[in-house]
Design a protein around this motif. Structure first.
Motif, mmCIF file in Angstrom:
data_model
loop_
_atom_site.group_PDB
_atom_site.id
_atom_site.type_symbol
_atom_site.label_atom_id
_atom_site.label_comp_id
_atom_site.label_asym_id
_atom_site.label_seq_id
_atom_site.Cartn_x
_atom_site.Cartn_y
_atom_site.Cartn_z
ATOM 1 N N LYS A 5 -7.905 81.465 44.369
ATOM 2 C CA LYS A 5 -6.899 81.994 45.299
ATOM 3 C C LYS A 5 -6.858 83.528 45.321
ATOM 4 O O LYS A 5 -6.730 84.147 46.379
ATOM 5 C CB LYS A 5 -5.509 81.483 44.884
ATOM 6 C CG LYS A 5 -5.109 80.158 45.470
ATOM 7 C CD LYS A 5 -3.597 80.130 45.764
ATOM 8 C CE LYS A 5 -3.199 78.879 46.525
ATOM 9 N NZ LYS A 5 -3.462 77.642 45.717
ATOM 10 N N GLY A 6 -6.935 84.117 44.130
ATOM 11 C CA GLY A 6 -6.843 85.578 44.043
ATOM 12 C C GLY A 6 -7.943 86.259 44.841
ATOM 13 O O GLY A 6 -7.709 87.267 45.520
ATOM 14 N N THR A 7 -9.131 85.693 44.782
ATOM 15 C CA THR A 7 -10.248 86.246 45.549
ATOM 16 C C THR A 7 -10.028 86.013 47.029
ATOM 17 O O THR A 7 -10.329 86.877 47.861
ATOM 18 C CB THR A 7 -11.571 85.595 45.101
ATOM 19 O OG1 THR A 7 -11.784 85.905 43.730
ATOM 20 C CG2 THR A 7 -12.740 86.110 45.925
ATOM 21 N N GLY A 57 -7.347 86.014 48.713
ATOM 22 C CA GLY A 57 -6.461 87.062 49.247
ATOM 23 C C GLY A 57 -7.249 88.326 49.568
ATOM 24 O O GLY A 57 -7.029 88.965 50.610
ATOM 25 N N ALA A 109 -8.883 90.912 41.612
ATOM 26 C CA ALA A 109 -9.280 89.508 41.785
ATOM 27 C C ALA A 109 -9.714 88.901 40.448
ATOM 28 O O ALA A 109 -9.416 87.731 40.158
ATOM 29 C CB ALA A 109 -10.404 89.394 42.816
ATOM 30 N N GLU A 146 -9.380 87.846 52.625
ATOM 31 C CA GLU A 146 -8.572 87.804 53.850
ATOM 32 C C GLU A 146 -8.051 89.178 54.269
ATOM 33 O O GLU A 146 -7.911 89.458 55.453
ATOM 34 C CB GLU A 146 -7.377 86.853 53.663
ATOM 35 C CG GLU A 146 -7.759 85.394 53.856
ATOM 36 C CD GLU A 146 -6.675 84.429 53.377
ATOM 37 O OE1 GLU A 146 -5.773 84.860 52.624
ATOM 38 O OE2 GLU A 146 -6.758 83.247 53.748
ATOM 39 N N HIS A 147 -7.745 90.025 53.283
ATOM 40 C CA HIS A 147 -7.023 91.253 53.627
ATOM 41 C C HIS A 147 -7.798 92.552 53.505
ATOM 42 O O HIS A 147 -7.444 93.542 54.124
ATOM 43 C CB HIS A 147 -5.744 91.346 52.779
ATOM 44 C CG HIS A 147 -4.812 90.206 53.029
ATOM 45 N ND1 HIS A 147 -4.505 89.274 52.051
ATOM 46 C CD2 HIS A 147 -4.175 89.817 54.145
ATOM 47 C CE1 HIS A 147 -3.694 88.376 52.572
ATOM 48 N NE2 HIS A 147 -3.478 88.675 53.842
ATOM 49 N N ASP A 148 -8.845 92.562 52.674
ATOM 50 C CA ASP A 148 -9.497 93.846 52.424
ATOM 51 C C ASP A 148 -10.759 94.001 53.278
ATOM 52 O O ASP A 148 -11.394 93.011 53.636
ATOM 53 C CB ASP A 148 -9.821 93.980 50.934
ATOM 54 C CG ASP A 148 -8.552 94.003 50.084
ATOM 55 O OD1 ASP A 148 -7.496 94.406 50.622
ATOM 56 O OD2 ASP A 148 -8.610 93.603 48.907
ATOM 57 N N GLN A 179 -10.007 96.394 44.027
ATOM 58 C CA GLN A 179 -9.855 95.085 44.657
ATOM 59 C C GLN A 179 -10.540 94.013 43.802
ATOM 60 O O GLN A 179 -9.979 92.942 43.559
ATOM 61 C CB GLN A 179 -10.470 95.134 46.067
ATOM 62 C CG GLN A 179 -9.691 96.060 47.004
ATOM 63 C CD GLN A 179 -10.457 96.452 48.259
ATOM 64 O OE1 GLN A 179 -11.683 96.354 48.328
ATOM 65 N NE2 GLN A 179 -9.725 96.917 49.259
ATOM 66 N N ASP A 185 -13.186 79.415 51.237
ATOM 67 C CA ASP A 185 -11.946 78.989 50.571
ATOM 68 C C ASP A 185 -12.208 77.971 49.451
ATOM 69 O O ASP A 185 -11.510 77.960 48.445
ATOM 70 C CB ASP A 185 -10.994 78.400 51.625
ATOM 71 C CG ASP A 185 -9.564 78.326 51.113
ATOM 72 O OD1 ASP A 185 -9.231 79.082 50.174
ATOM 73 O OD2 ASP A 185 -8.790 77.514 51.645
#
Lengths: 378, 378
Positions: B216-218, B220, B59, B223-225, B55, B211
């Motif tokens: 942006k990549g981080t 994500g 990122a 938010e999801h992991d 992950q 935020d």
């Protein structure tokens, strides 16, 4: 002088069959006192007790047992011959006159089996079958007696251990009543069901079915206490098998024939204890043997931890009759009677029981040794 | 010929400060390629990475890093002098020309500090203060330089390791920008916040605050992991400390001065990792040192596991530029470039990274080594 009958038990949980057996033991012997020699938090088949030792001791006392002492873990989680020896020795230490136990065939001629034991059990080492079944075939050939039911095997063990100890006890095998030992369903009519079936009913939240086959005291435990299963301990087992170097695993008690490699591979892959067992199973290794091995892994148990003789009597609880009996015998005990847990007692004496108890405590959150005093039933 | 700058990193998580540092490193060196020498699943302060190595590598690649390789765990979870040495050696192995790192005081005269190092560091052994602070006082007395900021200490380590290795790298200390290293809050204006503050925001479910301070990549990933903390591993740590015999604990790397007794007592008592740390803390043992020790306990790490030099380069991911660089250097590598995980690679090479990864995998359910291939960014 009060005379006591010891009853080898796991009470997992205490049910109507155990109640029947308790009555039979008293009737057959005329004993004044019943003493449960009860396994603590880990059981002979390499399973966690469904309820902790205090919960089970309490249920047994409510069910009418007079005195509950803990069969030390290093005897309780063992193949039948070592389990039996531990139970016989402890019953003798607590001055029981009789030892009662359930058996599928109480009429079995244990002496004949003892007389015909093989001279070199090591000759039975085979890779395609468990030791026990090869051993049983040998005995059948020599004696015509088929020794293959779990409680008969234990009975033979008690008889043999009693002979070796100089016959300190009179053995009282009692015919098991009711359903099959491993029946997984409570039937609709019998007041007796197997412990396995009762635990299954709890898993399925079918306490109504259990209500007919356990005494009130046990029902309270089933209703209020958290039931433990192997799956609760699976994360710890997996952690230990995955993270331990192979050479550390190799030092564990009964870790033989390279099975540590198999255990490690399965633990890396499996997501549940059931899947893990399935991956490990071989023709030679029974599920029971694998589970016991897993218990030893959780306990970090090496041979010197497990090949001990009980040098103590750990008291879990008693009623007024049990107390009178304790008062009668305590001056004569040649081992300590443990009622209070100090750091020294943990480190020097009940080390393995403590480790087994902490496993349970880490799941159910209830202290198993520190701060716990024997249950006194009014 | 592409020229590469290595960047020592934990990216826990990759944020705007790291992005700034990446740009500065490129600008200061004119490098064609950026190579993150990134810690895997366990970090220098003895903490689990908040997100797993895949992950975090993803990122970092999304953030513009060209190539991510894993700093082996036996270097990554170490006091600063061993951490630095591991990073320098690995950067040299992957043929970096420069090594860039964040520093509180990039102007610091590392050579002067190196020249005034004590001859017998063992003389600094004291029971009322951590080794590092006694060592820092000594250096200050000799040089007038106050070496007490975490990244300055690491910088000194890189400089020293680079000298010892024959100066294979040009060192590029870059002034840290933005908030304090350990600030626990994201402020309202700065586009840069500390990784600690960002993780705290995630714990508080305040992703809105995060935020503004991460690419942006981080975002994500946040938010999801699933984010990991020490508390996730506390049951395993407690299990191991409680169930292991003292003499087994004593064999663990850096388990000195009888602290195993203290760890065991605290583990029996504590109900959470925070409570445990509080019970163990002494004047001599910093939280960081205790946490590292706990990581070694989880890993069953003995000295021979942890005192290794990297004999491999483990590839986590790359983009097109990274791939060109790999093609350029791979014929010249004098250690294996690991891209595919087999049983042999696990057993012979990445043993400790695998153990560290399995710890994470047992919590987040995502395979860390088997079946994982380097991430290829299109």
């Amino acid at each position: 002088m009060l005379q006591a009958v010891g009853i080898v038990s796991e009470y997992n949980p205490f049910h109507n069959g155990h109640l029947y057996m308790l009555e039979q033991a008293k009737q057959a012997t005329g004993a004044d006192v019943t003493v449960a020699i009860m396994s603590g938090n880990w059981l002979q088949r390499g399973e966690p007790a469904a309820y902790d030792k205090w919960q089970r001791a309490h249920a047994a006392l409510l069910g009418g047992v007079d005195l509950v002492i803990e069969l030390p873990l290093f005897s309780a989680v063992q193949p039948s011959h070592l389990f039996s020896k531990g139970a016989v020795d402890l019953a003798a230490k607590i001055k029981c006159r009789w030892l009662a136990f359930g058996a599928e065939h109480p009429e079995m001629d244990y002496q004949k089996l003892i007389d015909h034991q093989p001279k070199n059990p090591a000759d039975f080492k085979r890779f395609d079958r468990p030791y026990a079944s090869v051993f049983q075939d040998y005995l059948f050939e020599k004696t015509g007696i088929r020794l293959n039911q779990p409680n008969d095997v234990l009975g033979f063990g008690y008889a043999k251990a009693n002979v070796e100890a100089g016959r300190p006890l009179s053995l009282v095998p009692i015919k098991r009543k009711g359903s099959q030992h491993d029946a997984t369903q409570i039937d609709d009519v019998s007041p007796i069901a197997s412990a396995t079936a009762i635990r299954q009913a709890v898993v399925k939240h079918d306490l109504k079915a259990a209500d007919r086959v356990v005494p009130k005291g046990t029902m309270g435990m089933l209703e209020h206490d958290r039931m433990l299963t192997w799956q609760d301990f699976w994360p710890f087992l997996r952690f230990e098998l995955v993270e331990s170097p192979i050479e550390k695993l190799h030092q564990i008690y009964q870790m033989t024939e390279g099975i540590e490699y198999r255990l490690k591979r399965a633990a890396i892959k499996a997501e549940s204890f059931t899947e893990f067992l399935h991956l490990v199973k071989t023709k030679r290794y029974t599920y029971t043997r694998i589970q016991r091995l897993c218990t030893y892994v959780l306990l970090h148990a090496v041979p010197s931890d497990m090949l001990q003789a009980a040098g103590y009597v750990r008291l879990l609880g008693f009623n007024a009759v049990g107390q009178r009996y304790l008062n009668q015998i305590k001056g004569d005990l040649d081992v300590p009677l443990i009622t209070k847990i100090t750091d020294d007692v943990v480190a020097d004496t009940i080390q393995m029981d403590f480790r087994g108890g902490m496993l349970t405590q880490m799941i159910n959150g209830l202290s198993q040794d520190y701060y716990r005093h024997p249950i006194i039933m009014e």
